[in-house]
Design a protein around this motif. Structure first.
Motif, mmCIF file in Angstrom:
data_model
loop_
_atom_site.group_PDB
_atom_site.id
_atom_site.type_symbol
_atom_site.label_atom_id
_atom_site.label_comp_id
_atom_site.label_asym_id
_atom_site.label_seq_id
_atom_site.Cartn_x
_atom_site.Cartn_y
_atom_site.Cartn_z
ATOM 1 N N LEU A 1 0.850 -1.184 0.000
ATOM 2 C CA LEU A 1 0.000 0.000 0.000
ATOM 3 C C LEU A 1 0.881 1.228 0.000
ATOM 4 O O LEU A 1 1.867 1.294 0.730
ATOM 5 N N VAL A 2 0.543 2.227 -0.822
ATOM 6 C CA VAL A 2 1.266 3.490 -0.856
ATOM 7 C C VAL A 2 0.293 4.587 -0.491
ATOM 8 O O VAL A 2 -0.755 4.760 -1.151
ATOM 9 N N LEU A 3 0.583 5.350 0.562
ATOM 10 C CA LEU A 3 -0.309 6.376 1.083
ATOM 11 C C LEU A 3 0.381 7.729 1.055
ATOM 12 O O LEU A 3 1.607 7.833 1.181
ATOM 13 N N ASP A 4 -0.426 8.782 0.909
ATOM 14 C CA ASP A 4 0.065 10.152 0.982
ATOM 15 C C ASP A 4 -0.015 10.654 2.412
ATOM 16 O O ASP A 4 -0.952 10.315 3.160
ATOM 17 N N ILE A 5 0.975 11.481 2.798
ATOM 18 C CA ILE A 5 0.944 12.180 4.088
ATOM 19 C C ILE A 5 0.901 13.656 3.778
ATOM 20 O O ILE A 5 1.864 14.240 3.280
ATOM 21 N N SER A 6 -0.249 14.270 4.058
ATOM 22 C CA SER A 6 -0.464 15.668 3.685
ATOM 23 C C SER A 6 -0.386 16.553 4.918
ATOM 24 O O SER A 6 -0.735 16.137 6.022
ATOM 25 N N PRO A 7 0.060 17.816 4.722
ATOM 26 C CA PRO A 7 0.083 18.746 5.851
ATOM 27 C C PRO A 7 -1.327 19.006 6.367
ATOM 28 O O PRO A 7 -2.309 18.979 5.614
ATOM 29 N N GLY A 8 -1.422 19.210 7.643
ATOM 30 C CA GLY A 8 -2.714 19.491 8.250
ATOM 31 C C GLY A 8 -2.546 20.027 9.648
ATOM 32 O O GLY A 8 -1.451 19.998 10.223
ATOM 33 N N LYS A 9 -3.579 20.548 10.214
ATOM 34 C CA LYS A 9 -3.579 21.079 11.567
ATOM 35 C C LYS A 9 -4.663 20.383 12.363
ATOM 36 O O LYS A 9 -5.780 20.201 11.864
ATOM 37 N N PRO A 10 -4.360 19.996 13.555
ATOM 38 C CA PRO A 10 -3.091 20.200 14.283
ATOM 39 C C PRO A 10 -2.018 19.199 13.918
ATOM 40 O O PRO A 10 -0.899 19.320 14.401
ATOM 41 N N CYS A 11 -2.348 18.177 13.111
ATOM 42 C CA CYS A 11 -1.324 17.206 12.738
ATOM 43 C C CYS A 11 -1.563 16.803 11.292
ATOM 44 O O CYS A 11 -2.644 17.042 10.741
ATOM 45 N N PRO A 12 -0.574 16.200 10.639
ATOM 46 C CA PRO A 12 -0.710 15.824 9.227
ATOM 47 C C PRO A 12 -1.891 14.887 8.996
ATOM 48 O O PRO A 12 -2.352 14.177 9.898
ATOM 49 N N VAL A 13 -2.330 14.900 7.737
ATOM 50 C CA VAL A 13 -3.480 14.094 7.335
ATOM 51 C C VAL A 13 -2.990 12.920 6.499
ATOM 52 O O VAL A 13 -2.175 13.082 5.593
ATOM 53 N N ILE A 14 -3.488 11.726 6.816
ATOM 54 C CA ILE A 14 -3.135 10.521 6.064
ATOM 55 C C ILE A 14 -4.398 10.010 5.374
ATOM 56 O O ILE A 14 -5.374 9.641 6.034
ATOM 57 N N ASP A 15 -4.360 10.034 4.042
ATOM 58 C CA ASP A 15 -5.517 9.606 3.262
ATOM 59 C C ASP A 15 -5.479 8.108 3.044
ATOM 60 O O ASP A 15 -4.546 7.415 3.422
ATOM 61 N N LYS A 16 -6.500 7.635 2.385
ATOM 62 C CA LYS A 16 -6.528 6.221 2.041
ATOM 63 C C LYS A 16 -5.441 5.930 1.011
ATOM 64 O O LYS A 16 -4.896 6.845 0.384
ATOM 65 N N PRO A 17 -5.125 4.692 0.810
ATOM 66 C CA PRO A 17 -4.033 4.342 -0.096
ATOM 67 C C PRO A 17 -4.225 4.916 -1.493
ATOM 68 O O PRO A 17 -5.309 4.802 -2.070
ATOM 69 N N MET A 18 -3.180 5.555 -2.001
ATOM 70 C CA MET A 18 -3.211 6.055 -3.364
ATOM 71 C C MET A 18 -3.015 4.920 -4.374
ATOM 72 O O MET A 18 -3.605 4.922 -5.432
ATOM 73 N N TYR A 19 -2.169 3.995 -4.015
ATOM 74 C CA TYR A 19 -1.903 2.882 -4.914
ATOM 75 C C TYR A 19 -1.795 1.596 -4.095
ATOM 76 O O TYR A 19 -1.325 1.593 -2.951
ATOM 77 N N THR A 20 -2.220 0.533 -4.718
ATOM 78 C CA THR A 20 -2.094 -0.808 -4.140
ATOM 79 C C THR A 20 -1.670 -1.750 -5.255
ATOM 80 O O THR A 20 -2.270 -1.735 -6.334
ATOM 81 N N PHE A 21 -0.640 -2.542 -5.018
ATOM 82 C CA PHE A 21 -0.226 -3.509 -6.042
ATOM 83 C C PHE A 21 0.222 -4.797 -5.355
ATOM 84 O O PHE A 21 0.602 -4.817 -4.184
ATOM 85 N N TYR A 22 0.140 -5.872 -6.143
ATOM 86 C CA TYR A 22 0.460 -7.201 -5.645
ATOM 87 C C TYR A 22 1.728 -7.715 -6.309
ATOM 88 O O TYR A 22 2.072 -7.328 -7.437
ATOM 89 N N THR A 23 2.400 -8.593 -5.609
ATOM 90 C CA THR A 23 3.572 -9.268 -6.187
ATOM 91 C C THR A 23 3.119 -10.581 -6.812
ATOM 92 O O THR A 23 2.076 -11.125 -6.467
ATOM 93 N N GLN A 24 3.973 -11.111 -7.686
ATOM 94 C CA GLN A 24 3.615 -12.327 -8.413
ATOM 95 C C GLN A 24 4.679 -13.410 -8.261
ATOM 96 O O GLN A 24 4.869 -14.223 -9.157
ATOM 97 N N ILE A 25 5.375 -13.417 -7.129
ATOM 98 C CA ILE A 25 6.435 -14.405 -6.921
ATOM 99 C C ILE A 25 5.889 -15.514 -6.037
ATOM 100 O O ILE A 25 5.570 -15.282 -4.863
ATOM 101 N N PRO A 26 5.737 -16.704 -6.557
ATOM 102 C CA PRO A 26 5.207 -17.796 -5.729
ATOM 103 C C PRO A 26 6.194 -18.202 -4.641
ATOM 104 O O PRO A 26 7.413 -18.149 -4.829
ATOM 105 N N ALA A 27 5.641 -18.596 -3.520
ATOM 106 C CA ALA A 27 6.436 -19.100 -2.380
ATOM 107 C C ALA A 27 7.453 -18.091 -1.876
ATOM 108 O O ALA A 27 8.466 -18.451 -1.289
#
Length: 1675
Positions: free
Chosen positions: A1513-1539
């Motif tokens: 999961l890749v998420l953004d951390i945005s400036p905010g008050k009183p503390c930074p804002v963390i949104d939902k995941p911007m990107y999600t990807f899966y790996t394809q390596i078995p075992a």
């Protein structure tokens, strides 16, 4: 008293008269590094009166006294004194190895001395030519007396004072002047008569031209002839500087020009001398034109005028050429030496030193033939089997050294000419005085002789490693079986006692075939003979060296006299025989020889006296020296040498005497110094003193230089033997230098009393004898302090660099403020060459002079001193504030850590200074880290460790330790290389519990069938019953025995070839028995270190030996292996019986109950069997109910109660037995020494039981809890404390005193009994509660627990570095070891608690995050890991805790955003604001809810990547008050390596993600474009990913320690890096399976970070090491 005639001095006032004399330091560079030494690059500037400036490189101040000189310079002597007579020159040549000749020749031929010795035949031929001149014949017979004791007979010029007593300098001035004038007239008449007679004799063919020329030669020609014309050197290093004055012949009649040439008595030109001078110049030009350098100067009316431009230009050019030629010759010699030899510094000089001593000792050898034959016979008989060393013993002076040398000479004839013979006459040199340097050099020599790989540098660091290498080297030589090796250690009693030298642990007690060791010692010295007899009782190994018979002594005297071409008259022989009617030791005969060789045939009977003791001979010697040179000069010179630490060089002595106001006042009491601005000890007077006193002194190598010390027991016999050796190398030096009384010679046209005396010292009975005589005679307390004061000033450089020293001379009536031209004393000559003389001598003299404050300043002081440029450090910007650490570092680099530790120990004995003790302990603590220091990066370790250990004391001791720490910081801040700068005191401090780290086991990896197997870690510790001896066994089969009193290696036992599993020490530490995985049982004598027996036990199908029991009363050892128990006799190794179990049962626990002679065995399934311990017969067998499926894990026997305690893995109870259940898997059982306490370790707990007649009771209500799994425990002998060791690398100590009343307990809940006859056998069953196993990574810490007050924790000991699996407690000294480490840690439990440093970060999980400034560290709580601890590292304390909902898996800190990201096993990420009380943000997991494997922030802290097994999961951390804002995941990807799962992740700008897999695969994923870029995979799991601040680079690391530096723009690796550790020497001899087998990997990369400028990358490994890499080069 010594003085100079009024007109003679070091430099003329304003005239060119006499030869030039240059004097310089006697230094002998011993390293190729000296090429860069300022002593060879920079110049010393000297102002000469009326001469301008003269510069001479590499020498102490130069004094000129005329236009003509002979200078002989050597690598060890940059100045050669002007010699007064022909054959005296040879006396000096013998001092040096490779001559470097420098000659200055002007327009004077120089003084032509009278020959001192004329052979009988030649003298009679001369007399025959003077029959017509009765006055001449009378004059010659009056002054020349025939000595028939010489072989052949010679005529000897008589002492001047015999006929003109007032010629002595101590005479009345007026009478002295009168006799001097008479002598001048007599000398002219003698010379005229001899020259006239010589010409006539040559005409008649009675003598040769060369014989005739001897009567015409000047001193200058004698010197040049010996140094240049007669030498056999093919590639001679020489330069002759010739000065020619244009138009001199035209101006000879002018008065000023006559100063430049030889003149007659009436002032007219001496044409004969001028002709001889022209002949000499022509001879030089013909034979050595390449060495001739001609300077032509214009004539001027005022020669020597400094304002004359031509003369000034000439001097400048001359000095420049002289400097260039000297530097070229010295550097050429050093380059040759560097290219041709790879041996350690000083080895060739050391071998040459002992070879010369040996040759001299063998020169005259009388008697002892039977003893010699017996010893040689013993050597021959022992050559093909194991044998003991041979011991020669006898009182001092009995001839042991001569016998050893003779043996070394003849042993090749016995064993073969290819036999390698190594001989050391111990104590005759610095390197042969200390056991460490002695064995190091011998190992190098043997390796070279047998073509073996050279001794690795890491082996030379610790004595224990060196001892082991030495023993194994002898075994290797034996296994080669090609040629024999014979080692001679003469006078082991002369070794310095340090490092157990006198305890002889280093000496093998058994020699393998083809290897022989011969040792000599005095029975009265240090109890060495008793130690040898105790360790090696075989009587056939000992040979006593007794006295000589009267006949043997007489023969010895005769041969000694013949060796110097002397004999005695019958009357004189009678005197000698009456002195030794019963014979005696060779020393007495050699002392007699010293006296008798001085007797002439005309010596009066009243003068025929013999000194019968060494003391008497020494006092006579001193008296003769005082008579000839004055008490002051002799007392001060010998006093300085006796007061020095290692001796003094010729150059140092000249400088020191030049600084001595008392000596100079004595010299100049009747005359004024020749120069008012420069004041030096007169070089001619030094030449006389050095020659006369020379045989009192012994040359030795120390601190890289040839130094002079007081004559040793092995001083050479007189001057002739040495001359005979050197004569073959240096030309015509074959004529002996006979010891005859004084003559008056003329130098510079002035009469000088020359008193040649022979002062040979012969094999003094002890090296201390002469020192004691000098100290008693010349060094009362007050004078001794004065000597140390001046020596301290000299080595401190107080009067160098032009500093003037005032002296008040009575003759002048005022103080003379003159430059003494003492040699500068920088700490560093160059970046790599240290001033080892200053390092060695200065602390010693400051301490003995009582200058304690200066000692602290210069050695540990306050920033004042001199840098290598000569500037004061207070004003030198390059070294400001760093003098203390500069000294410490310089000393460590030059001499090793032990050198400065010894200095501090010396100071601490005399000074009550807690700071010095702390610094000393600090240096000992950092010793293991400096084993491989060899460059600037290595030097940084010194600064880092000193700061990290002393940081705690900065405020307590600001003046000394505070400044040291500041200097460390200053150095680290300006260091051009990347370094680690401690922010707090995180290492074990001095004064704390850790005293030392003890090595001695092999480290690294061995190889077996192509598989790398870790070796060298400690597997067992065993303490003797009296707590005096500790034995440790290791994985490689080696065992080390330590003396606990001083933690000193006693023996290294090398019999086993596989892992040592069990050791038992018995006989109060005198014996031990061991078993190992090589299926052998070995019995050892710990007194001698010898193996008594090696027993091969039957092992077909059984487990490895791992249990032992020793029955000392019945002398039986029992060994348990699988289903068998064997009994062996301790004294004979006879097999008594074997107990065999029924297959397939194996006895997992075996104990022997001595009082009832019962062997108890317990097998899998709970079957208890009882056997007769004397016959092995089965007595009974019992089944422990409920344990049919269980296997015991460990047991312990309580002998006093006859109870056996067993531990089982699981619990099955049918109610028939009483069992005690513990809430975890029991790992160990230990019992106290008095068997009253029992401790059981399970999981993270230790439970303590009290044992009494009623059974076992819980001693405390609560168990002793640890943060990690407990591995070991030990009780103190008085049961006051219990010490435990854990997986968390901690040692805990609990207890001070046990409570007097025990808490009430119910034994029914604890005990179960089985009754058999009258013996109670207790079985306590400890069961395992099965828990979910978690994997942890533990930190480095050690803890100390207390048992008093219900288990109060006393202390925690940090610094073990590995899990603590073994403990031994001896009083207040604790020894800890680990199955994972090749070292032991030694702790003192009585340390001052005030020296306890701030607590280190108590993380035991390996999951940490840290603020950028390092002030705060975040880590999960040990155990359940449901809290995050915030640790303030500046205060060493916890400052907050954060609760989590599940176990913490990983942490990340956003420093700029003030956020802490916590990844949980539940898959959730909790985000904690660090600067507010806002609610915690929760990032939910994906639907799979798998545990989080890794998290990462990009460098801008704008994106967060969360990695699970196969999703990111890749998420953004945005400036905010009183503390930074963390949104939902911007990107999600899966790996394809078995075992394979994601193991590490990094996120970059623009949503690019770098991730590594457990399979070693590595990918770069571009989220916006959904593109994946595969990168070259690693061979195993990727454990670390880190990006640079500019995101140009990324580093990947794996479990195999391979690291790749990636160029992210090109998606390819730029560098492939791997951290290697150098393996020990012994791996080189093992089979290798690949080219990189010679190195070992670290244990995987755990973390990494880039420097702020991205120039360096720092990587941390699982083996606790940090490595710094250069990004551009990958190095």
């Amino acid at each position: 008293m010594p003085r100079l005639p009024p007109t003679m001095g070091l430099a003329p006032q304003a005239s060119d008269q006499g030869p030039i004399h240059l004097s310089g330091p006697q230094t002998q560079p011993s390293s190729q590094d000296l090429r860069s030494s300022p002593a060879l690059r920079t110049t010393a500037t000297t102002q000469f009166p009326g001469r301008g400036l003269v510069q001479l490189a590499g020498t102490s101040p130069v004094q000129l006294s005329g236009p003509q000189a002979f200078i002989s310079t050597y690598p060890g002597e940059m100045g050669f004194p002007h010699l007064p007579a022909d054959d005296d020159a040879g006396e000096y040549y013998r001092l040096f190895l490779v001559p470097l000749l420098q000659g200055l020749l002007g327009d004077r031929y120089g003084h032509r001395p009278l020959p001192r010795l004329i052979e009988e035949k030649e003298f009679e031929a001369l007399m025959a030519q003077l029959t017509g001149d009765p006055s001449a014949t009378h004059l010659l017979t009056f002054w020349y007396w025939k000595d028939e004791n010489a072989i052949p007979s010679v005529y000897v010029l008589q002492p001047i004072t015999d006929h003109l007593p007032h010629c002595h300098p101590a005479a009345n001035q007026a009478q002295h002047q009168g006799d001097v004038e008479v002598w001048r007239s007599v000398e002219r008449d003698l010379a005229s008569a001899l020259r006239l007679a010589a010409r006539e004799a040559e005409t008649h063919g009675l003598i040769s031209q060369e014989q005739r020329h001897r009567y015409d030669k000047s001193e200058t020609e004698w010197e040049i002839e010996h140094g240049l014309l007669s030498t056999q050197e093919i590639d001679l290093a020489a330069s002759i500087f010739l000065r020619e004055v244009e138009g001199l012949d035209k101006h000879l009649l002018e008065g000023t020009s006559m100063q430049l040439v030889d003149t007659e008595e009436d002032g007219s030109l001496d044409n004969e001398a001028q002709q001889l001078l022209r002949s000499l110049k022509a001879k030089i030009a013909n034979y050595y034109p390449q060495h001739l350098k001609v300077h032509t100067i214009p004539w001027n009316a005022h020669p020597g005028n400094p304002r004359h431009k031509g003369h000034t230009k000439y001097l400048k050019e001359l000095c420049e050429q002289f400097i260039t030629a000297t530097n070229h010759q010295v550097l050429r010699s050093l380059r040759y030496r560097g290219k041709s030899s790879k041996e350690p510094d000083g080895l060739l000089q050391e071998l040459s030193h002992h070879m010369m001593l040996c040759l001299d000792s063998c020169r005259v050898f009388c008697g002892r033939q039977d003893l010699l034959d017996n010893i040689l016979q013993s050597i021959r008989q022992n050559d093909d089997h194991v044998h003991t060393p041979l011991i020669l013993y006898g009182p001092p002076g009995c001839g042991k050294t001569a016998l050893m040398c003779k043996l070394s000479e003849q042993v090749r004839t016995l064993l073969g000419q290819e036999t390698v013979v190594v001989i050391r006459q111990l104590g005759t040199s610095q390197l042969s005085s200390a056991i460490h340097s002695l064995l190091r050099d011998i190992c190098f020599q043997v390796c070279l002789a047998f073509g073996l790989p050279p001794l690795p540098v890491q082996v030379t660091q610790a004595c224990s490693d060196l001892f082991l290498f030495f023993h194994n080297l002898l075994l290797t030589v034996s296994h080669l079986g090609v040629q024999s090796l014979v080692l001679f250690f003469d006078s082991v009693d002369q070794l310095i006692p340090a490092d157990g030298a006198h305890k002889l642990y280093w000496l093998p007690k058994d020699c393998p075939p083809k290897v022989h060791i011969v040792v000599s010692t005095s029975p009265a010295e240090h109890g060495i003979l008793e130690t040898l007899q105790e360790a090696m009782p075989e009587p056939e190994a000992y040979f006593e060296v007794g006295p000589l018979s009267r006949e043997e002594g007489g023969k010895m005297l005769k041969e000694l006299l013949a060796s110097v071409r002397r004999k005695l008259s019958p009357a004189q022989q009678t005197v000698l025989q009456h002195s030794f009617p019963e014979g005696g030791h060779p020393l007495l005969f050699k002392l007699a020889f010293n006296e008798a060789r001085r007797w002439a045939s005309y010596t009066l009977p009243s003068a025929l006296t013999i000194a019968t003791t060494a003391q008497e001979a020494l006092h006579r010697l001193c008296g003769r020296l005082e008579k000839r040179h004055g008490t002051v000069l002799v007392a001060h010179m010998l006093g300085y040498i006796a007061s020095s630490r290692n001796g003094l060089s010729d150059a140092e002595l000249k400088d020191i005497l030049s600084l001595d106001d008392e000596v100079l006042s004595e010299i100049y009491q009747h005359c004024s110094p020749p120069c008012k601005t420069i004041l030096r000890f007169p070089p001619l007077l030094w030449a006389q003193l050095r020659r006369d006193i020379g045989e009192c002194l012994a040359e030795r190598q120390a601190d890289g230089f040839a130094l002079l010390g007081l004559a040793h027991r092995n001083s050479c016999v007189g001057d002739v033997p040495v001359l005979a050796v050197w004569g073959s190398c240096l030309g015509s030096l074959s004529q002996p230098c006979y010891p005859f009384p004084s003559v008056l010679i003329e130098a510079h046209g002035n009469p000088i009393l020359w008193i040649p005396i022979s002062v040979s010292l012969l094999f003094l009975s002890s090296p201390r004898q002469f020192t004691e005589v000098v100290q008693n005679r010349y060094l009362p307390a007050q004078d001794k302090t004065k000597r140390h004061l001046l020596l301290a000033d000299f080595f401190r450089g107080t009067w160098s660099w032009g500093m003037k020293k005032s002296l008040k001379l009575p003759l002048l009536g005022k103080s003379l403020n003159a430059d003494r031209k003492a040699a500068p004393q920088p700490l560093w000559f160059s970046d790599t060459v240290a001033n080892r003389r200053k390092l060695s001598e200065l602390p010693f003299h400051l301490l003995n002079a009582g200058r304690i404050e200066e000692l602290k300043q210069d050695v540990l002081g306050k920033g004042r001193g001199q840098c290598s440029t000569g500037n004061m450090l207070n004003s030198c910007s390059c070294m400001q504030g760093r003098w203390n650490m500069n000294w410490i570092t310089c000393k460590i680099v030059a001499t090793g850590i032990q050198g400065i530790a010894n200095d501090l120990a010396m100071c601490n004995e005399r000074i009550n200074c807690p700071e010095l003790r702390l610094v000393q302990e600090t240096l000992l603590l950092l010793k293991p880290a400096l084993d491989y220091i060899n460059d600037v990066v290595g030097v940084s370790i010194i600064y880092t460790e000193v700061l990290a250990r002393l940081h705690f004391f900065m405020l307590s001791y600001p003046d000394l330790i505070g400044k040291l720490c500041q200097q460390c910081l200053s150095w680290l801040n300006v260091c051009p290389h990347p370094v680690l700068v401690p922010l707090c005191g995180f290492l074990q401090p001095p004064g704390g519990p850790l005293k030392m780290t003890v090595t001695g086991f092999l480290k690294g990896k061995a190889f077996s069938q192509g598989i790398k197997i870790p070796q060298g870690s400690v597997t067992v510790l065993e303490l003797s019953s009296d707590h005096k001896v500790l034995v440790a066994g290791s994985q490689d089969g080696m065992m080390v025995v330590w003396i606990m009193e001083d933690i000193e290696v006693m023996h290294t036992l090398t019999g086993h070839s596989a892992e040592v599993r069990c050791v038992k020490v018995f006989g109060k530490g005198t014996a031990a028995v061991s078993t190992a995985m090589d299926y052998t049982l070995r019995i050892w004598n710990l007194v001698s270190g010898r193996q008594k027996f090696s027993i091969q036990d039957s092992h077909s199908g059984e487990q490895h030996l791992y249990q032992l029991h020793v029955d000392e009363r019945n002398r039986i050892v029992y060994s348990a292996s699988g289903a068998k128990v064997n009994a062996w006799h301790l004294e004979t190794a006879e097999h008594i019986f074997q107990i065999s179990g029924e297959a397939p049962d194996a006895w997992l626990c075996t104990e022997v109950f001595e009082p009832r002679q019962v062997v108890m065995t317990v097998s899998e399934g709970g079957t208890l069997s009882l056997w007769d311990s004397s016959t092995g017969e089965l007595q009974s067998k019992h089944q422990l109910s409920g344990l049919q499926e269980e296997a015991p894990t460990c047991s312990v026997l309580i002998q006093k109660q006859g109870k056996m305690i067993l531990l089982f893995l699981q619990i099955f109870s049918d109610g028939n037995s009483l069992m005690k259940k513990l809430p975890g898997r029991v790992r160990f059982l230990v019992v106290s020494e008095d068997e009253s306490l029992l401790a059981a370790g399970f999981g993270v707990y230790v439970r303590v039981f009290l044992a009494n007649s009623k059974g076992f009771h819980r001693f405390m209500a609560e168990d002793l809890e640890h943060e990690c799994v407990v591995h070991s425990a030990v009780f103190s002998p008085d049961n006051s404390i219990i010490v435990t060791g854990s997986q968390g690398e901690s040692i805990q100590v609990r207890g001070e005193a046990f409570p007097s009343e025990m808490p009430p307990v119910d034994p029914a809940h604890n005990l179960g009994y089985m009754r058999e006859g009258k013996v109670d056998y207790l079985v306590i069953l400890c069961f395992l509660t099965i828990l979910i196993e978690c994997h942890y990574v533990f930190s480095n810490s050690s803890q100390v627990w207390s048992l008093s007050e219900q288990g109060l924790l006393i202390d925690t000991l940090d610094g073990m570095g590995t899990p603590v699996t073994l403990l031994a407690l001896c009083g207040h000294i604790l020894v800890s070891a680990s199955h994972s480490a090749p070292y032991l840690k030694v702790w003192d439990l009585t340390y001052d608690r005030k020296h306890k440093t701030l607590a280190p970060v108590p993380d035991c999980t390996g999951c940490t995050a840290m603020s950028h400034d390092g002030n705060y560290v975040y880590f999960p709580q040990a155990g359940e890991r449901r809290q995050v601890i915030i640790w303030d590292s500046t205060k060493g304390a916890e400052c907050d805790r954060l609760d989590t909902s599940a176990q913490v898996r990983c942490l990340e800190v956003a420093e700029q955003r003030k956020l802490l990201f916590t990844g949980l096993v539940s898959g959730t990420v909790l985000v904690f604001p660090l600067n507010s009380t806002q609610d915690v943000v929760c990032i939910p997991p994906p639907e799979s809810q798998k545990p989080i494997n890794h998290m990462a922030l990009n460098s801008q802290e704008e994106q967060l990547a969360i990695a699970y097994d196969d999703i990111v999961l890749v998420l953004d951390i945005s400036p905010g008050k009183p503390c930074p804002v963390i949104d939902k995941p911007m990107y999600t990807f899966y790996t394809q390596i078995p075992a394979a799962v994601i193991s590490s992740v990094a996120v970059l700008a623009n949503y690019r993600v770098l991730y590594g897999m457990s399979s070693g695969d590595l990918f770069l994923y571009d989220c916006p474009h959904s593109k994946v870029f595969p990168l070259e995979m690693h061979r195993c799991k990727v454990t670390c990913l880190e990006t640079s601040h500019g995101e140009k680079w990324a580093l990947s690391g794996s479990e195999d320690s391979l690291q790749r530096l990636w160029d992210l723009e090109l998606c390819q690796w730029e560098h492939e890096m791997c951290y290697y550790k150098v393996l020990p020497w012994w791996v080189e001899t093992l089979p290798q399976t690949s080219p990189d087998d010679q190195t070992s990997f670290s244990k995987g990369i755990q973390c990494a970070c880039f420097s702020k400028d991205d120039k360096y990358v720092y990587t941390g490994s699982f083996d606790h090491s940090i490595t710094v890499w250069d990004v551009l080069s990958g190095e």
